[in-house]
Design an enzyme around this catalytic site. Structure first.
Site, PDB file in Angstrom:
ATOM      1  N   LYS A 200     -11.998   0.841  -2.348  1.00 31.74           N
ATOM      2  CA  LYS A 200     -12.142   1.725  -1.177  1.00 31.74           C
ATOM      3  C   LYS A 200     -12.712   3.076  -1.598  1.00 31.74           C
ATOM      4  CE  LYS A 200      -9.553   3.777   2.586  1.00 31.74           C
ATOM      5  NZ  LYS A 200      -8.278   3.904   3.286  1.00 31.74           N
ATOM      6  N   GLU A 206      -9.406   1.500 -13.256  1.00 27.57           N
ATOM      7  CA  GLU A 206      -9.400   0.100 -13.710  1.00 27.57           C
ATOM      8  C   GLU A 206     -10.644  -0.641 -13.218  1.00 27.57           C
ATOM      9  OE1 GLU A 206      -6.941   1.723 -12.219  1.00 27.57           O
ATOM     10  OE2 GLU A 206      -4.974   1.089 -12.927  1.00 27.57           O
ATOM     11  N   GLY A 263      -6.017   0.543   2.222  1.00 23.83           N
ATOM     12  CA  GLY A 263      -6.369  -0.442   1.197  1.00 23.83           C
ATOM     13  C   GLY A 263      -5.547  -1.722   1.305  1.00 23.83           C
ATOM     14  N   ARG A 264      -4.231  -1.586   1.485  1.00 19.39           N
ATOM     15  CA  ARG A 264      -3.375  -2.779   1.505  1.00 19.39           C
ATOM     16  C   ARG A 264      -3.406  -3.505   2.854  1.00 19.39           C
ATOM     17  NH1 ARG A 264      -0.750   1.884   0.548  1.00 19.39           N
ATOM     18  NH2 ARG A 264       0.646   2.723   2.155  1.00 19.39           N
ATOM     19  N   GLU A 349       4.590  -0.181  -1.386  1.00 21.93           N
ATOM     20  CA  GLU A 349       3.692   0.975  -1.394  1.00 21.93           C
ATOM     21  C   GLU A 349       3.721   1.667  -0.022  1.00 21.93           C
ATOM     22  OE1 GLU A 349      -0.778   0.881  -2.077  1.00 21.93           O
ATOM     23  OE2 GLU A 349      -0.122   1.415  -4.072  1.00 21.93           O
ATOM     24  N   HIS A 380      15.378 -22.936  -9.999  1.00 22.06           N
ATOM     25  CA  HIS A 380      15.756 -23.209 -11.389  1.00 22.06           C
ATOM     26  C   HIS A 380      15.603 -21.980 -12.260  1.00 22.06           C
ATOM     27  CE1 HIS A 380      16.234 -27.501 -10.598  1.00 22.06           C
ATOM     28  NE2 HIS A 380      15.253 -27.305  -9.720  1.00 22.06           N
ATOM     29  N   LYS A 504      -1.612   8.442 -12.508  1.00 21.91           N
ATOM     30  CA  LYS A 504      -3.068   8.457 -12.740  1.00 21.91           C
ATOM     31  C   LYS A 504      -3.466   9.767 -13.425  1.00 21.91           C
ATOM     32  CE  LYS A 504      -4.275   5.808  -8.553  1.00 21.91           C
ATOM     33  NZ  LYS A 504      -4.915   5.878  -7.242  1.00 21.91           N
TER      34      LYS A 504
END
Ligand code: F6P
Length: 545
Positions: A200, A206, A263-264, A349, A380, A504
């Site tokens: 965005k 990254e 963004g999400r 978030e 399990h 950041k």
């Protein structure tokens, strides 16, 4: 604005909780033979059974009045109406516009339509073989490079809808750890690979680092330097087209979404190009239509029959009155294996906040820790803690009625397992049920204590016919709205994420320190020690000292 925990509606719920705290969920079914019918509802092809919750009809009524007092309906209308409810970033929250095919013209709707047309052409050209790599070969592999909201949604949907996938192979790279991109590129042919740089902001460390690796990999593999291959191998998806172009992405290859799409919440936009490429446009539109159906239900259904509102209120009850700090998501469908990770970002978030919109510190809990794994694998590994641990973990079980891979009676047995888990969590197993009449010996009594399961753990079961583009769209929209409603009740801004900024910033300060062999004294001892370790590249210097 009265703080929500100071309202009469909240206090009524607290009083009510004191009265019913010893309620046994299982017994409620004996008292009310219609409990399943009364405490379940369906919308947009998603069925929710919430009868195995620690609630009575009165609880649901009181929760409903809390939703009214918190102004859920008003805020919902503000959101759909494009008001700038993301107050810290002064932005509207209009991801629902991305999937609203019935809306009147508006600047946002026009942008969405234009972009969808552009995406249609892209998908058509890649699927039809019109778009070719620099050497004339068809595209066989797509690599989506992005992180957080620019990764989790598309990755989850592409995995969930694998049965609908075309032949194109879709890969996702998100982590800064070079292993992620190295492992992906190792198996790819540069002539037939198309990279999608999804960000965005187009400033995320990254993503830019991985995009640069991809760019160098492509350029490094090309022998004829006369070619300018980026235009055939890179597209960008962003709200910051200038930065995408500055990276080297051709103007016509930049796809847009806008600051009014968080963004999400962005998988419905151009950010979902990897989904559209995987499934084709028809299925991408089906995904959007499923979400639109849920939006429509959320906008119009009365609060007491409103699926997202009910799901949100049950969460509020579990967290703020029963004291849960965690929420497990257990999809009984292997294709939904990334759903817990996706919901982690969506919920944590959005609602991992501790001040209200007025800036006051909160005196109540907000988002729980979201986690989970597909059943039956989860059974399990961690269900032991859910059954007999000391932490209350409400759970959402999600299961389709049918499998895309019907083999023998696997799906029936899977369904039985899912039901058995919520049943066991509710009814438990008491010592006296375990002890036989003859079992009065100490050893057996001790064993019975270890085998006892207290039960009474609240669970929801969400059922759909099959995991299809449409039902998945509705399911995702359901959780999006749940997050929004809970944020409204908690009086927080669900649409910013300032908490991730500090890390950041500190990273940027630490990079030159690590590079330059220095260790500023003002840093804390732990950070300095760990810097030292990295600089010396030798653990043994500090081990056993
Ligand atoms: O982790 C913080 C965050 O800003 C998320 O909200 C976002 O989804 C992610 O980083 C990626 O951001 P971008 O799409 O701008 O690269």
């Amino acid at each position: 604005m009265t703080k929500i925990d100071q309202t009469a509606e909240w206090k009524n719920l607290a009083d009510h909780h004191r009265k019913i705290k010893d309620l046994e969920i299982a017994k409620q079914f004996q008292q009310d033979p219609k409990r399943f019918q009364n405490f379940s509802l369906a919308a947009a092809n998603i069925f929710l059974d919430y009868s195995k919750n620690h609630v009575t009809a009165e609880t649901m009524n009181l929760l409903d009045t809390l939703a009214q007092a918190a102004g859920v309906k008003e805020r919902r209308d503000q959101m759909f109406g494009g008001e700038k409810i993301n107050i810290t970033e002064k932005r509207a929250v209009l991801h629902t516009t991305l999937r609203n095919f019935d809306q009147e013209n508006s600047p946002e709707a026009d942008l969405v339509r234009r972009e969808l047309k552009k995406i249609e052409v892209l998908v058509h050209n890649i699927h039809g073989g019109k778009w070719r790599g620099y050497s004339g070969k068809r595209v066989t592999d797509i690599v989506n490079i992005g992180i957080g909201g620019s990764h989790l949604g598309p990755a989850m949907v592409v995995a969930a809808l694998k049965p609908y996938a075309t032949e194109l192979k879709i890969h996702f790279v998100s982590n800064l750890d070079p292993t992620d991109i190295a492992d992906t590129l190792r198996h790819l042919n540069h002539e037939t690979t198309l990279f999608i740089i999804a960000s965005k902001t187009f400033t995320t460390q990254e993503t830019l680092a991985n995009a640069m690796v991809a760019k160098n990999w492509l350029l490094g593999n090309i022998s004829t330097k006369s070619e300018t291959p980026l235009g055939k191998h890179f597209i960008g998806i962003t709200a910051n087209s200038e930065k995408a172009r500055a990276f080297g992405i051709a103007e016509e290859n930049v796809y847009s979404f806008w600051d009014w799409v968080g963004g999400r919440f962005s998988l419905w936009s151009a950010l979902g190009i990897s989904i559209a490429l995987s499934l084709g446009m028809k299925n991408f539109y089906e995904l959007l239509s499923g979400a639109q159906e849920m939006d429509q239900h959320f906008r119009t259904a009365p609060t007491e029959k409103n699926l997202p509102i009910i799901l949100a209120l049950l969460g509020i009850w579990n967290i703020n009155f029963l004291g849960a700090t965690s929420q497990a998501i257990i999809p009984y469908d292997q294709y939904l294996h990334l759903l817990p990770a996706y919901l982690q970002q969506l919920e944590m978030e959005s609602n991992g906040k501790s001040v209200n919109t007025m800036g006051d510190n909160l005196s109540y809990k907000t988002a729980p820790v979201i986690w989970g794994a597909p059943g039956t694998n989860s059974q399990h590994s961690f269900h032991q803690l859910l059954m007999q641990g000391t932490t209350l973990v409400p759970m959402d079980f999600i299961i389709p009625l049918g499998s895309h891979n019907p083999i023998a009676d696997h799906h029936l047995v899977l369904y039985a397992n899912c039901l058995a888990q919520s049943q066991a969590l509710m009814v438990g197993r008491r010592q006296n049920e375990i002890l036989q009449s003859s079992a009065d010996k100490n050893e057996e009594r001790l064993l019975a204590k270890h085998q006892q399961i207290m039960g009474n753990i609240p669970t929801n079961t969400l059922v759909m016919d099959k995991v299809t583009p449409r039902s998945l769209g509705a399911l995702i929209a359901l959780y999006e709205h749940k997050v929004f409603i809970q944020g409204t009740i908690w009086q927080i801004n669900s649409f910013d994420q300032w908490g991730v900024e500090l890390g950041k910033k500190l990273t940027q300060g630490l990079i030159p320190i690590l590079q330059n062999d220095e260790s500023p004294e003002e840093l804390d001892g732990s950070t300095r020690g760990l810097i030292d370790l990295y600089q010396k590249q030798n653990i043994s210097l500090l081990v056993n000292k």
